[in-house]
Design a protein around this motif. Structure first.
Motif, PDB file in Angstrom:
ATOM      1  N   LYS A 228      18.739  39.899  -1.353  1.00 43.36           N
ATOM      2  CA  LYS A 228      18.531  41.241  -1.866  1.00 43.36           C
ATOM      3  C   LYS A 228      17.683  41.925  -0.881  1.00 43.36           C
ATOM      4  O   LYS A 228      18.390  42.988   0.037  1.00 43.36           O
ATOM      5  CB  LYS A 228      17.024  41.323  -3.092  1.00 43.36           C
ATOM      6  CG  LYS A 228      17.743  40.992  -3.977  1.00 43.36           C
ATOM      7  CD  LYS A 228      16.872  41.578  -5.657  1.00 43.36           C
ATOM      8  CE  LYS A 228      17.351  40.627  -6.956  1.00 43.36           C
ATOM      9  NZ  LYS A 228      16.255  40.774  -7.759  1.00 43.36           N
ATOM     10  N   VAL A 229      17.068  41.256   0.538  1.00 42.65           N
ATOM     11  CA  VAL A 229      16.731  41.212   1.686  1.00 42.65           C
ATOM     12  C   VAL A 229      17.705  42.199   2.336  1.00 42.65           C
ATOM     13  O   VAL A 229      18.069  42.977   3.644  1.00 42.65           O
ATOM     14  CB  VAL A 229      15.592  39.951   1.710  1.00 42.65           C
ATOM     15  CG1 VAL A 229      15.395  40.640   3.221  1.00 42.65           C
ATOM     16  CG2 VAL A 229      14.142  40.822   1.564  1.00 42.65           C
TER      17      VAL A 229
ATOM     18  N   ALA B 149      13.284  46.132  -1.126  1.00 41.26           N
ATOM     19  CA  ALA B 149      14.052  45.378  -2.541  1.00 41.26           C
ATOM     20  C   ALA B 149      12.812  45.001  -3.762  1.00 41.26           C
ATOM     21  O   ALA B 149      13.181  44.895  -4.252  1.00 41.26           O
ATOM     22  CB  ALA B 149      13.797  44.695  -1.560  1.00 41.26           C
ATOM     23  N   ASN B 150      12.135  45.503  -3.062  1.00 42.99           N
ATOM     24  CA  ASN B 150      10.942  44.254  -4.518  1.00 42.99           C
ATOM     25  C   ASN B 150      10.859  43.325  -4.158  1.00 42.99           C
ATOM     26  O   ASN B 150      10.871  42.828  -5.934  1.00 42.99           O
ATOM     27  CB  ASN B 150      10.703  45.871  -5.138  1.00 42.99           C
ATOM     28  CG  ASN B 150       9.427  45.168  -6.257  1.00 42.99           C
ATOM     29  OD1 ASN B 150       8.255  45.070  -5.195  1.00 42.99           O
ATOM     30  ND2 ASN B 150       9.212  45.239  -7.334  1.00 42.99           N
TER      31      ASN B 150
ATOM     32  N   LEU C  74      10.738  43.023  13.218  1.00 42.79           N
ATOM     33  CA  LEU C  74       9.993  42.024  11.762  1.00 42.79           C
ATOM     34  C   LEU C  74       9.955  43.453  11.304  1.00 42.79           C
ATOM     35  O   LEU C  74       9.632  43.495  10.236  1.00 42.79           O
ATOM     36  CB  LEU C  74       8.596  41.723  12.342  1.00 42.79           C
ATOM     37  CG  LEU C  74       7.782  41.201  11.588  1.00 42.79           C
ATOM     38  CD1 LEU C  74       7.707  40.283  10.626  1.00 42.79           C
ATOM     39  CD2 LEU C  74       6.007  41.517  12.501  1.00 42.79           C
ATOM     40  N   SER C  75       9.162  44.625  11.752  1.00 39.17           N
ATOM     41  CA  SER C  75       9.104  45.844  10.928  1.00 39.17           C
ATOM     42  C   SER C  75      10.373  46.472   9.911  1.00 39.17           C
ATOM     43  O   SER C  75      10.195  46.895   8.791  1.00 39.17           O
ATOM     44  CB  SER C  75       8.629  47.295  11.653  1.00 39.17           C
ATOM     45  OG  SER C  75       7.983  47.220  12.562  1.00 39.17           O
ATOM     46  N   ILE C  76      11.879  46.043  10.489  1.00 41.82           N
ATOM     47  CA  ILE C  76      12.658  46.404   9.674  1.00 41.82           C
ATOM     48  C   ILE C  76      12.951  45.642   9.103  1.00 41.82           C
ATOM     49  O   ILE C  76      13.271  46.152   7.183  1.00 41.82           O
ATOM     50  CB  ILE C  76      14.277  46.115  10.730  1.00 41.82           C
ATOM     51  CG1 ILE C  76      14.674  47.273  11.718  1.00 41.82           C
ATOM     52  CG2 ILE C  76      15.300  45.965   9.927  1.00 41.82           C
ATOM     53  CD1 ILE C  76      15.167  47.651  12.656  1.00 41.82           C
ATOM     54  N   LEU C  77      12.324  44.043   9.111  1.00 42.02           N
ATOM     55  CA  LEU C  77      12.625  43.290   8.008  1.00 42.02           C
ATOM     56  C   LEU C  77      11.706  43.108   6.596  1.00 42.02           C
ATOM     57  O   LEU C  77      12.133  43.191   5.372  1.00 42.02           O
ATOM     58  CB  LEU C  77      12.550  41.766   8.368  1.00 42.02           C
ATOM     59  CG  LEU C  77      12.349  40.707   7.354  1.00 42.02           C
ATOM     60  CD1 LEU C  77      13.399  40.315   6.278  1.00 42.02           C
ATOM     61  CD2 LEU C  77      11.585  39.377   8.189  1.00 42.02           C
ATOM     62  N   ILE C  78      10.482  44.070   6.886  1.00 40.24           N
ATOM     63  CA  ILE C  78       9.032  43.480   6.118  1.00 40.24           C
ATOM     64  C   ILE C  78       9.270  44.940   5.710  1.00 40.24           C
ATOM     65  O   ILE C  78       9.511  45.158   3.868  1.00 40.24           O
ATOM     66  CB  ILE C  78       7.770  44.161   6.691  1.00 40.24           C
ATOM     67  CG1 ILE C  78       7.274  42.631   7.742  1.00 40.24           C
ATOM     68  CG2 ILE C  78       6.860  44.890   5.686  1.00 40.24           C
ATOM     69  CD1 ILE C  78       7.335  41.801   6.490  1.00 40.24           C
TER      70      ILE C  78
ATOM     71  N   GLY D 102      -0.385  42.009   3.036  1.00 43.44           N
ATOM     72  CA  GLY D 102       0.488  41.401   3.012  1.00 43.44           C
ATOM     73  C   GLY D 102       2.197  42.020   2.703  1.00 43.44           C
ATOM     74  O   GLY D 102       1.972  43.444   3.021  1.00 43.44           O
ATOM     75  N   VAL D 103       3.294  41.492   1.996  1.00 46.31           N
ATOM     76  CA  VAL D 103       4.888  42.072   1.388  1.00 46.31           C
ATOM     77  C   VAL D 103       4.100  42.033  -0.241  1.00 46.31           C
ATOM     78  O   VAL D 103       4.594  40.938  -0.828  1.00 46.31           O
ATOM     79  CB  VAL D 103       5.177  41.872   2.504  1.00 46.31           C
ATOM     80  CG1 VAL D 103       6.199  42.726   1.314  1.00 46.31           C
ATOM     81  CG2 VAL D 103       5.237  42.112   3.360  1.00 46.31           C
TER      82      VAL D 103
END
Length: 393
Positions: free
Chosen positions: A343-344, A336-337, A326-330, A70-71
């Motif tokens: 923040k995202v 941003a942690n 999706l890749s840019i978002l993740i 996950g993230v």
């Protein structure tokens, strides 16, 4: 009521309150271990050729992300709705994602029409929204929480006219779809044509449900001096235009399509009539034909292999837009942690030199796309497949 009974009720009430409190804490802890991302796609209806590969791509890669931990140790929960290409439904689902599902970000919007309907919802809620639709109006003017991954219709016009100019053509005709994308691209082509020394001497249109464009193309054919024809549109319309074009014996006049039909399904629908058609598209369609030193080659070949192995279907640039979004978002969440929407959003805007299927993306406060014209490749249909048009030809 006896004092004993009162005490028992008070104890019971306290126990229930404690249980509820404990359950709420467990629920909050569970929620904290997941990150909800929303998506509204046109998986059915006339734009399903866009939404279906987007949906499949998001699910493939969310599963991959979750399997890898996950993230920041939190699993992604993807909440997807099918708008069927209906802008009103899209807006309703956008509201549901915010009010009921409590998503922290949105990736989706298969068409320009559905995207434009959803933008006010996400802007008001201050939730980052990465669209997969084509029109430049999505990110021009820049809206704080709205981004997109596909090349714009304006860029498509510029890439087409660049090639037309290289071939020393100056007079063209346009036949455009009246859908949101077709109308937007038509307007952009009219606007940028003079910069390339291109004169549009004839124009025709067709509706989303039209099944024959012979009458419009006959008018174009009978217009003197036309050296090429440009067809802004998406869906089945451009394939019908292409077939009618060949039936009328117009194939000696070059025909250009838009990136709105950049998939093998266009070639399948148009059949032999597609031979010689040119269009601007992402490197994804010709990944195996790219030189080994091309920075996109590994990305597009890996995505193509993963998608086709998993779905048993040919890859399209539309699924690639979902992969990029999706890749840019993740990546933004990682930097941003945090999954905090604001923040995202800031980190999406800070995307630098991200190598995706659509190109190399560098965003800024004044550019929420991050691609330039070099991200487009000019392709031609030869032998039932896409080939790269060599510079100057």
């Amino acid at each position: 009521m006896s004092r004993r009974m009162q005490v028992l009720r008070i104890v019971a009430a306290g126990t229930m309150a404690a249980a509820i409190s404990s359950f709420s804490a467990m629920t909050a802890a569970w929620a904290a271990d997941t990150i909800k991302i929303g998506s509204v796609l046109s998986m059915t209806g006339p734009a399903s050729f866009l939404g279906d590969p987007e949906d499949k791509t998001l699910k493939i890669y969310v599963d991959k992300i979750n399997a890898a931990g996950g993230v920041d140790g939190k699993k992604i929960e993807l909440v997807v709705y099918d708008d069927g290409g209906d802008a009103n439904k899209a807006r309703t689902f956008a509201t549901r994602l915010i009010e009921d599902d409590k998503v922290v970000a949105m990736v989706g919007g298969s068409t320009t029409g559905t995207t434009m309907a959803m933008i006010p919802v996400f802007e008001e809620a201050q939730i980052p929204f990465i669209s997969f639709a084509g029109a430049v109006e999505i990110i021009d003017p820049v809206r704080k929480f709205v981004f997109k991954t596909p090349h714009t219709d304006k860029m498509a016009c510029e890439k087409i006219f660049e090639n037309i100019k290289q071939r020393n053509f100056t007079k063209i005709a346009m036949i455009s779809g009246t859908d949101g994308f077709g109308a937007s691209m038509r307007a952009q082509c009219v606007k940028v044509a003079p910069a390339y020394g291109v004169q549009i001497v004839a124009e025709e249109t067709y509706g989303p449900r039209d099944s024959d464009m012979t009458a419009q193309l006959t008018k174009i054919k009978n217009t003197p001096g036309i050296q090429a024809v440009v067809n802004p549109g998406f869906g089945q319309g451009p394939a019908i235009v292409t077939r009618n074009y060949a039936q009328l014996g117009m194939s000696s006049t070059p025909l250009y399509q838009s990136h709105g039909v950049a998939s093998k399904s266009f070639i399948d629908l148009a059949g032999a009539a597609a031979e010689g058609v040119r269009l601007p598209a992402a490197a994804l369609l010709v990944g195996d034909k790219l030189p080994d030193n091309d920075p996109q080659k590994k990305v597009v070949v890996d995505y193509k292999t993963t998608y086709e192995t998993t779905t048993k279907q040919p890859v399209s640039t539309f699924g690639g837009h979902a992969y990029d979004g999706l890749s840019i978002l993740i990546a933004a969440m990682d930097r941003a942690n945090s999954s905090d929407p604001k923040k995202v959003r800031d980190e999406i805007e800070n995307t630098k030199e991200f190598v995706g299927t659509g190109g190399i993306v560098t965003m800024s406060p004044t550019d929420h796309l991050g691609l330039d014209l070099s991200a487009f490749r000019m392709l031609e249909v030869k032998g039932g497949d896409w080939v790269l048009v060599q510079p100057g030809s």
